[in-house]
Scaffold this motif. Sequence first.
Motif, PDB file in Angstrom:
ATOM      1  N   ILE A 266     -14.836  11.650  21.323  1.00 43.26           N
ATOM      2  CA  ILE A 266     -13.844  12.353  22.132  1.00 43.26           C
ATOM      3  C   ILE A 266     -13.930  11.827  23.563  1.00 43.26           C
ATOM      4  O   ILE A 266     -15.021  11.604  24.090  1.00 43.26           O
ATOM      5  N   SER A 267     -12.793  11.649  24.180  1.00 45.00           N
ATOM      6  CA  SER A 267     -12.753  11.170  25.556  1.00 45.00           C
ATOM      7  C   SER A 267     -13.636  12.030  26.460  1.00 45.00           C
ATOM      8  O   SER A 267     -13.463  13.249  26.519  1.00 45.00           O
ATOM      9  N   PRO A 268     -14.603  11.438  27.180  1.00 44.02           N
ATOM     10  CA  PRO A 268     -15.467  12.234  28.059  1.00 44.02           C
ATOM     11  C   PRO A 268     -14.699  12.909  29.187  1.00 44.02           C
ATOM     12  O   PRO A 268     -15.041  14.025  29.605  1.00 44.02           O
ATOM     13  N   GLU A 269     -13.640  12.236  29.691  1.00 39.19           N
ATOM     14  CA  GLU A 269     -12.822  12.859  30.730  1.00 39.19           C
ATOM     15  C   GLU A 269     -12.120  14.098  30.192  1.00 39.19           C
ATOM     16  O   GLU A 269     -12.022  15.128  30.870  1.00 39.19           O
ATOM     17  N   PHE A 270     -11.653  13.990  28.954  1.00 39.88           N
ATOM     18  CA  PHE A 270     -11.021  15.145  28.317  1.00 39.88           C
ATOM     19  C   PHE A 270     -12.046  16.260  28.118  1.00 39.88           C
ATOM     20  O   PHE A 270     -11.739  17.437  28.343  1.00 39.88           O
ATOM     21  N   MET A 271     -13.252  15.909  27.695  1.00 40.81           N
ATOM     22  CA  MET A 271     -14.283  16.924  27.463  1.00 40.81           C
ATOM     23  C   MET A 271     -14.608  17.685  28.731  1.00 40.81           C
ATOM     24  O   MET A 271     -14.840  18.903  28.694  1.00 40.81           O
ATOM     25  N   GLN A 272     -14.638  17.007  29.862  1.00 45.34           N
ATOM     26  CA  GLN A 272     -14.923  17.687  31.120  1.00 45.34           C
ATOM     27  C   GLN A 272     -13.866  18.755  31.405  1.00 45.34           C
ATOM     28  O   GLN A 272     -14.174  19.854  31.862  1.00 45.34           O
TER      29      GLN A 272
ATOM     30  N   VAL B 248      -7.031  16.384  19.948  1.00 42.94           N
ATOM     31  CA  VAL B 248      -6.246  15.788  21.042  1.00 42.94           C
ATOM     32  C   VAL B 248      -7.130  14.859  21.868  1.00 42.94           C
ATOM     33  O   VAL B 248      -6.728  13.753  22.251  1.00 42.94           O
ATOM     34  N   GLY B 249      -8.359  15.298  22.132  1.00 41.25           N
ATOM     35  CA  GLY B 249      -9.301  14.456  22.856  1.00 41.25           C
ATOM     36  C   GLY B 249      -9.610  13.168  22.118  1.00 41.25           C
ATOM     37  O   GLY B 249      -9.833  12.119  22.738  1.00 41.25           O
ATOM     38  N   ARG B 250      -9.632  13.223  20.805  1.00 46.16           N
ATOM     39  CA  ARG B 250      -9.851  12.015  19.996  1.00 46.16           C
ATOM     40  C   ARG B 250      -8.662  11.064  20.154  1.00 46.16           C
ATOM     41  O   ARG B 250      -8.842   9.845  20.259  1.00 46.16           O
TER      42      ARG B 250
ATOM     43  N   LEU C 122     -20.619  17.951  19.463  1.00 45.69           N
ATOM     44  CA  LEU C 122     -19.603  17.337  20.320  1.00 45.69           C
ATOM     45  C   LEU C 122     -19.505  18.070  21.654  1.00 45.69           C
ATOM     46  O   LEU C 122     -19.404  17.445  22.722  1.00 45.69           O
ATOM     47  N   LEU C 123     -19.516  19.400  21.604  1.00 48.53           N
ATOM     48  CA  LEU C 123     -19.450  20.185  22.837  1.00 48.53           C
ATOM     49  C   LEU C 123     -20.701  19.982  23.690  1.00 48.53           C
ATOM     50  O   LEU C 123     -20.635  19.948  24.917  1.00 48.53           O
ATOM     51  N   MET C 124     -21.841  19.842  23.032  1.00 51.90           N
ATOM     52  CA  MET C 124     -23.105  19.711  23.757  1.00 51.90           C
ATOM     53  C   MET C 124     -23.257  18.325  24.376  1.00 51.90           C
ATOM     54  O   MET C 124     -23.808  18.168  25.462  1.00 51.90           O
ATOM     55  N   GLN C 125     -22.756  17.284  23.688  1.00 48.73           N
ATOM     56  CA  GLN C 125     -22.997  15.905  24.096  1.00 48.73           C
ATOM     57  C   GLN C 125     -21.767  15.242  24.717  1.00 48.73           C
ATOM     58  O   GLN C 125     -21.631  14.023  24.674  1.00 48.73           O
ATOM     59  N   ASN C 126     -20.888  16.059  25.273  1.00 49.85           N
ATOM     60  CA  ASN C 126     -19.723  15.533  25.991  1.00 49.85           C
ATOM     61  C   ASN C 126     -18.882  14.608  25.118  1.00 49.85           C
ATOM     62  O   ASN C 126     -18.385  13.575  25.557  1.00 49.85           O
TER      63      ASN C 126
END
Length: 401
Positions: free
Chosen positions: A305-311, A135-137, A292-296
Amino acid sequence: MKNVIISIFLLGFCSSAMSNVAEAEASTPPRFTLSDIEKDFTYIDIERAMGKLEAPYYTHQPEKKLDGFTVGEYPNKKSIEALVKAVLNGEHPAYDSLLIAHKNTLLFESYFAFGRVDLPHYQASASKTYTALAVGRAIQLGYLTMDDLHKPIVSFFPEIDTNGLAKGVEKITLDHTLSMRSGLRIADGLEEQWEKTPELIAGQNLALAYFKHTEAVTADSQIYHYQSTDPRLTMLVLDAAVPVSAEDFIQTEVLNKLGINQYHWEQHQSGLPRSAYGTSMTSRDMLKWGSLLMQNGKWKGEQLISPEFMQRATGSVAIPTDDKWDYTGYQYGYFTWGKTLRVEDMHYKAHMAWGGGTQMVIAIPEAELVVVVTARARAGGFDTMDLVEQKILPSFSLTSS
């Protein structure tokens, strides 16, 4: 991904082991020939056909492969050899694999029991995290927006008839489903009945079935409640939002981007990829999700992946509760777990994909550390987090430098 296994030539692993912890250490795990089993198989079938390794394999100097990871040497050989000994002595969950990477460099690799370097391991609820990142992608590519996370989820399904829906369904958003707060409550056994007649729940008809047969959705029900309906609705939204099928999107825009081409992703009776469980990944490929989880949301310098989504995904959106398990100290984001680990006076936030049976991807950004575990231990996740905090993280903690 409809029960199709991609790139499946299992070669066996021929590296020499580098540790002297156990006399029975294996230098070459047994090979396997695909012709030994039936044509329509899954990786679980392969595991059962092969059985357990006669001897474990572990090394603190992993072999370099063409999978995007550099390799190095574990900095604290004494501690990692003590950890392996403890695993072999049964002091920790019965792992199939344990891998440790620091700064995207693989430093330790081990396989026990049913683990193989080139055999994708079944993933239960870790699949939910993979779904969330897809979804973030879609957000990163502009097929969805962060604002879409808070729109009524029924607006994504124009094909369904909104007459006769349960009260309060219009309150459900993607933000709710991604964090197990949809408020949907489907009677026990009803979904199993639907799955016996797949044509009735094909595509968006599955959403219609949920919306018609749920109890009323209220503020009291829109709290954390772990269930498969929420990730399934999330997958339906993804399928509706992207220009191709969710299956094709995940393959081309997520898995291919990560260089994951040896996997299995089961199909749900609705015709969409399963999202609550049902994937199979190699342990090395699980490290890529951890990156991906480690590097936002970045992989090899590219923002996948969208950094805003990762946050949001790795934040504390919901507080997990359960009648059976004690989740004190844990947080829940978008199908992603969180927990603060401590080494002396230092605190480290860990982000986890976590599946029943203990398939775990544990990313600790402040320490630039990713730990991957596969196992068959129902409650082994809690023990594994203790192991990471007490026996792995200290070697990479800021206090150690």
